[in-house]
Design an enzyme around this catalytic site. Structure first.
Site, PDB file in Angstrom:
ATOM      1  N   TYR A 147      13.272  -6.555   8.258  1.00 31.63           N
ATOM      2  CA  TYR A 147      13.821  -7.229   7.078  1.00 31.63           C
ATOM      3  C   TYR A 147      15.347  -7.087   7.061  1.00 31.63           C
ATOM      4  O   TYR A 147      15.942  -6.458   7.934  1.00 31.63           O
ATOM      5  CB  TYR A 147      13.176  -6.660   5.809  1.00 31.63           C
ATOM      6  CG  TYR A 147      11.695  -6.956   5.733  1.00 31.63           C
ATOM      7  CD1 TYR A 147      11.254  -8.259   5.525  1.00 31.63           C
ATOM      8  CD2 TYR A 147      10.754  -5.959   5.896  1.00 31.63           C
ATOM      9  CE1 TYR A 147       9.893  -8.544   5.475  1.00 31.63           C
ATOM     10  CE2 TYR A 147       9.394  -6.241   5.855  1.00 31.63           C
ATOM     11  CZ  TYR A 147       8.971  -7.530   5.641  1.00 31.63           C
ATOM     12  OH  TYR A 147       7.636  -7.829   5.594  1.00 31.63           O
ATOM     13  N   HIS A 166       7.787  -7.546  12.652  1.00 33.15           N
ATOM     14  CA  HIS A 166       6.626  -8.431  12.675  1.00 33.15           C
ATOM     15  C   HIS A 166       6.626  -9.282  13.936  1.00 33.15           C
ATOM     16  O   HIS A 166       5.582  -9.736  14.383  1.00 33.15           O
ATOM     17  CB  HIS A 166       6.618  -9.316  11.436  1.00 33.15           C
ATOM     18  CG  HIS A 166       6.520  -8.522  10.162  1.00 33.15           C
ATOM     19  ND1 HIS A 166       5.492  -7.635   9.942  1.00 33.15           N
ATOM     20  CD2 HIS A 166       7.321  -8.456   9.078  1.00 33.15           C
ATOM     21  CE1 HIS A 166       5.670  -7.070   8.760  1.00 33.15           C
ATOM     22  NE2 HIS A 166       6.766  -7.546   8.229  1.00 33.15           N
ATOM     23  N   ALA A 181      -0.806   3.665   3.343  1.00 33.71           N
ATOM     24  CA  ALA A 181      -0.962   2.625   2.325  1.00 33.71           C
ATOM     25  C   ALA A 181      -2.370   2.050   2.397  1.00 33.71           C
ATOM     26  O   ALA A 181      -3.174   2.227   1.485  1.00 33.71           O
ATOM     27  CB  ALA A 181       0.083   1.532   2.516  1.00 33.71           C
ATOM     28  N   CYS A 227      -5.450  -7.454   3.650  1.00 32.52           N
ATOM     29  CA  CYS A 227      -4.233  -6.839   3.090  1.00 32.52           C
ATOM     30  C   CYS A 227      -2.981  -7.490   3.666  1.00 32.52           C
ATOM     31  O   CYS A 227      -2.412  -8.388   3.065  1.00 32.52           O
ATOM     32  CB  CYS A 227      -4.250  -5.326   3.286  1.00 32.52           C
ATOM     33  SG  CYS A 227      -4.494  -4.797   4.989  1.00 32.52           S
ATOM     34  N   VAL A 241     -37.364 -12.146   5.088  1.00 30.41           N
ATOM     35  CA  VAL A 241     -37.887 -12.673   3.828  1.00 30.41           C
ATOM     36  C   VAL A 241     -38.413 -14.098   4.032  1.00 30.41           C
ATOM     37  O   VAL A 241     -37.751 -14.928   4.660  1.00 30.41           O
ATOM     38  CB  VAL A 241     -36.785 -12.649   2.743  1.00 30.41           C
ATOM     39  CG1 VAL A 241     -37.237 -13.410   1.493  1.00 30.41           C
ATOM     40  CG2 VAL A 241     -36.437 -11.217   2.384  1.00 30.41           C
TER      41      VAL A 241
HETATM   42 FE1  SF4 Z   1      -7.701  -1.525   6.036  1.00 27.56          FE
HETATM   43 FE2  SF4 Z   1      -8.679  -3.936   6.699  1.00 27.56          FE
HETATM   44 FE3  SF4 Z   1      -8.871  -2.991   4.193  1.00 27.56          FE
HETATM   45 FE4  SF4 Z   1      -6.515  -3.751   5.154  1.00 27.56          FE
HETATM   46  S1  SF4 Z   1      -8.274  -5.076   4.804  1.00 27.56           S
HETATM   47  S2  SF4 Z   1      -6.929  -1.916   3.967  1.00 27.56           S
HETATM   48  S3  SF4 Z   1      -6.682  -3.065   7.251  1.00 27.56           S
HETATM   49  S4  SF4 Z   1      -9.864  -2.168   6.023  1.00 27.56           S
END
Ligand code: SF4
Length: 428
Positions: free
Chosen positions: A27, A113, A177, A208, A315
């Site tokens: 960035y 990235h 995170a 994510c 089923v």
């Molecule tokens: Fe982890 Fe995949 Fe969930 Fe992102 S979407 S937090 S990479 S398990």
């Protein structure tokens, strides 16, 4: 510079406990330190000292804006992993300059990235990037700033991996995170001595990071409540209902888990002899073994919640009377692969992907995969996996020519003979 300071002041006014300046991952702040992107020849570029002037000015301005006692972290790039990125010898000098500018901790990010080297994907072994945070710590120690905390980050999914890095004594903290999206209880469960009950982040990035680049809301593949907690609170209903879930793939397992957590009585019916659906195939792909852990985790949790899991039960009509006894039926029977209209599909060497995942040995030495989406590419990885490949941080760094400490990242070419098969992926 003043924009960063203003943002920090707002964070203080809004009641936040700390601010972190995003100075890595390619960035704006990071772009100033890299010769690739900083082609200026004024006071903000031209040599290493002028290239780091912007990040240092931002750090100093933020410090001034929030006052001496408010915690300021700075996320700097430990390695840009792009050609023309910040030279490695400049990284330590930047850390020292930021320390002098008054930051309280340095978090070390990895890669841009645009980098050709994967940094946060499943195939990156945990702990791979700690070496760059260690370099930052060493530079600080050598300059008399050794007390400044250094935070390693990127690609940790289990606290045991974090403990290992911390035990080596090279860094002070590890930042996570994604694992908190996968399971907000990761710390509490591990502290309680039950790390086996943690829903492990798959490093798939699907719900994510991938979504964060678009306009979709960030969530999590293994924890779809993530980001939707307010809309879907886990409020236990007083009236206990009975629910049948048809299909024990990831969707069925999650539906069953949610219903059971809401206090409902749940029965899951699965045609196959094993639960997991498509995740079973994903777990076979080298580096994606944790997809199997998601299935195991959910099955364990369902057992704890008293959910009945009936395997090997397809089923059909005969179940209608049984299903009528439920308050609701959730159909989670998965997807059907699209079969293109091509001559020859009935030939004996043409397999659908489920069969190919289940029995790769049924395929010959030369394989064409029709379809280059996620499943096709995963299958190609499975079929060309090198059994000798070492999955350690050292081997990963060596494979990407990163051991010599050079900032240039390139993939070491693999000889054709190393692959057990020749695979061609064909895409529309
Ligand atoms: Fe982890 Fe995949 Fe969930 Fe992102 S979407 S937090 S990479 S398990």
């Amino acid at each position: 510079v003043e924009d960063f300071a203003r943002a920090a002041r707002r964070a203080v006014a809004l009641g936040f406990d700390a601010v972190e300046v995003m100075g890595s991952e390619g960035y704006l702040v990071n772009q100033f330190t890299a010769p690739l992107t900083n082609t200026r020849d004024d006071e903000w570029g031209g040599d290493a000292e002028r290239r780091r002037r912007f990040p240092v000015a931002v750090a100093a301005a933020v410090r001034e804006a929030v006052g001496a006692d408010f915690p300021v972290l700075f996320r700097m790039s430990g390695a840009d992993l792009v050609e023309g990125g910040t030279p490695r010898e400049d990284v330590g000098a930047l850390a020292v300059a930021l320390a002098a500018a008054g930051v309280d901790a340095l978090a070390v990010g990895i890669g841009w990235h645009e980098s050709p080297v994967p940094t946060v994907q499943a195939q990156v072994p945990a702990g791979t990037w700690a070496t760059y945070a260690k370099d930052v710590k060493q530079a600080l120690r050598a300059s008399g700033h050794g007390a400044l905390p250094v935070v390693a980050s990127n690609r940790y999914s289990r606290l045991a991996q974090v403990d290992e890095v911390l035990a080596a004594g090279d860094v002070d903290f590890v930042a996570l995170a994604r694992p908190f999206l996968a399971d907000p209880g990761i710390v509490a469960k591990s502290r309680a001595g039950r790390p086996d009950t943690v829903d492990v982040c798959l490093a798939c990035n699907e719900a994510c990071i991938d979504r964060s680049f678009g306009t979709e809301r960030v969530s999590c593949l293994v924890n779809p409540r993530s980001g939707y907690e307010a809309e879907f609170p886990l409020t236990v209903r007083e009236r206990r209902g009975r629910y049948a879930v048809v299909g024990a793939g990831p969707a069925g397992l999650e539906a069953a888990r949610t219903l059971a957590r809401l206090g409902q009585e749940v029965e899951v019916l699965e045609a196959e002899s094993e639960p997991g659906g498509q995740f079973r195939w994903a777990a076979r792909v080298p580096g994606k073994e944790d997809f199997g852990e998601t299935v195991r985790h959910h099955v364990r949790e369902l057992a704890g919640l008293g959910v009945r899991l009936r395997l090997g039960h397809r089923v059909g009509h005969r179940d209608l009377a049984h299903l009528r006894g439920f308050d609701g039926v959730v159909l989670a029977t998965g997807v059907l692969a699209h079969r293109p209209e091509l001559p020859g599909l009935a030939l004996p060497h043409v397999l659908d992907y489920q069969r190919a995942f289940a029995d790769p040995e049924a395929l010959g030495p030369r394989v064409a995969i029709i379809g280059g989406g996620g499943v096709g590419v995963d299958l190609a990885h499975l079929l060309t996996a090198d059994p000798q490949l070492k999955r350690t941080p050292e081997a990963f760094l060596a494979r990407h020519a990163l051991t010599a400490g050079g900032p240039v990242a390139r993939l070491a070419p693999r000889t054709a003979s190393a692959a057990p098969r020749r695979v061609t992926v064909v895409r529309r």
